[in-house]
Design a protein around this motif. Structure first.
Motif, PDB file in Angstrom:
ATOM      1  N   THR A  50      35.136  43.668  46.708  1.00 38.54           N
ATOM      2  CA  THR A  50      34.743  44.572  45.632  1.00 38.54           C
ATOM      3  C   THR A  50      34.455  45.934  46.235  1.00 38.54           C
ATOM      4  O   THR A  50      33.601  46.066  47.127  1.00 38.54           O
ATOM      5  N   TRP A  70      35.844  48.033  41.632  1.00 31.83           N
ATOM      6  CA  TRP A  70      37.174  47.422  41.522  1.00 31.83           C
ATOM      7  C   TRP A  70      37.246  46.273  42.514  1.00 31.83           C
ATOM      8  O   TRP A  70      36.754  46.373  43.647  1.00 31.83           O
ATOM      9  N   ARG A  71      37.851  45.156  42.083  1.00 32.72           N
ATOM     10  CA  ARG A  71      37.873  43.945  42.911  1.00 32.72           C
ATOM     11  C   ARG A  71      39.312  43.513  43.182  1.00 32.72           C
ATOM     12  O   ARG A  71      40.154  43.535  42.283  1.00 32.72           O
ATOM     13  N   ASN A  82      40.025  42.927  39.080  1.00 33.86           N
ATOM     14  CA  ASN A  82      39.401  43.768  38.067  1.00 33.86           C
ATOM     15  C   ASN A  82      39.508  45.214  38.525  1.00 33.86           C
ATOM     16  O   ASN A  82      38.798  45.608  39.443  1.00 33.86           O
ATOM     17  N   PRO A  83      40.420  45.982  37.982  1.00 31.95           N
ATOM     18  CA  PRO A  83      41.321  45.636  36.887  1.00 31.95           C
ATOM     19  C   PRO A  83      42.581  44.933  37.401  1.00 31.95           C
ATOM     20  O   PRO A  83      43.002  45.136  38.540  1.00 31.95           O
TER      21      PRO A  83
END
Length: 123
Positions: free
Chosen positions: A69, A75-76, A86-87
């Motif tokens: 992350t 954001w991951r 994600n996203p």
């Protein structure tokens, strides 16, 4: 990855990297994130988040889930594949890797004259 010829570079920062760890390295002028997975294999991705270019090595690494992350905006990424969790719809540029029995890790940099990173603005 590019179809251009690849030149291989040793990554001293990855020598002795424990399984489940990652390290930020500069390889041939490019910022690269090297991951030593729990299964013993290595992967290498662009070292900057494709969103706003925060250093990915500063993020939160979950070695069990193989996700990272970004510390910038959360954001991951799945570091088994480089895909965005994600996203979704965003992915990290992936470099070819060779790990040699003597502990040397080599990263392949395409010799196409470009920089190798993906960019994804807010999705």
């Amino acid at each position: 990855m590019s179809d251009a010829p690849v030149r291989w570079f040793d990554v001293p920062e990855a020598a002795g990297l424990w399984e489940g760890d990652l390290v930020d390295a500069e390889v041939a002028g490019e910022r690269v994130l090297v991951v030593h997975r729990l299964d013993g294999s290595f992967a290498a991705y662009q070292g900057m988040c494709p969103h706003q270019e925060f250093p990915l090595a500063d993020g939160v690494w979950d070695e069990e889930e193989a996700t990272l992350t970004c510390s910038g905006h959360g954001w991951r990424f799945d570091l088994d594949s480089g895909t965005g969790v994600n996203p979704a719809g965003c992915r990290l540029y992936r470099y070819p890797v060779r790990a040699i029995d003597d502990g040397t890790v080599r990263i392949g940099i395409p010799q196409d004259g470009g920089t190798h990173h993906n960019r994804c603005r807010g999705l």
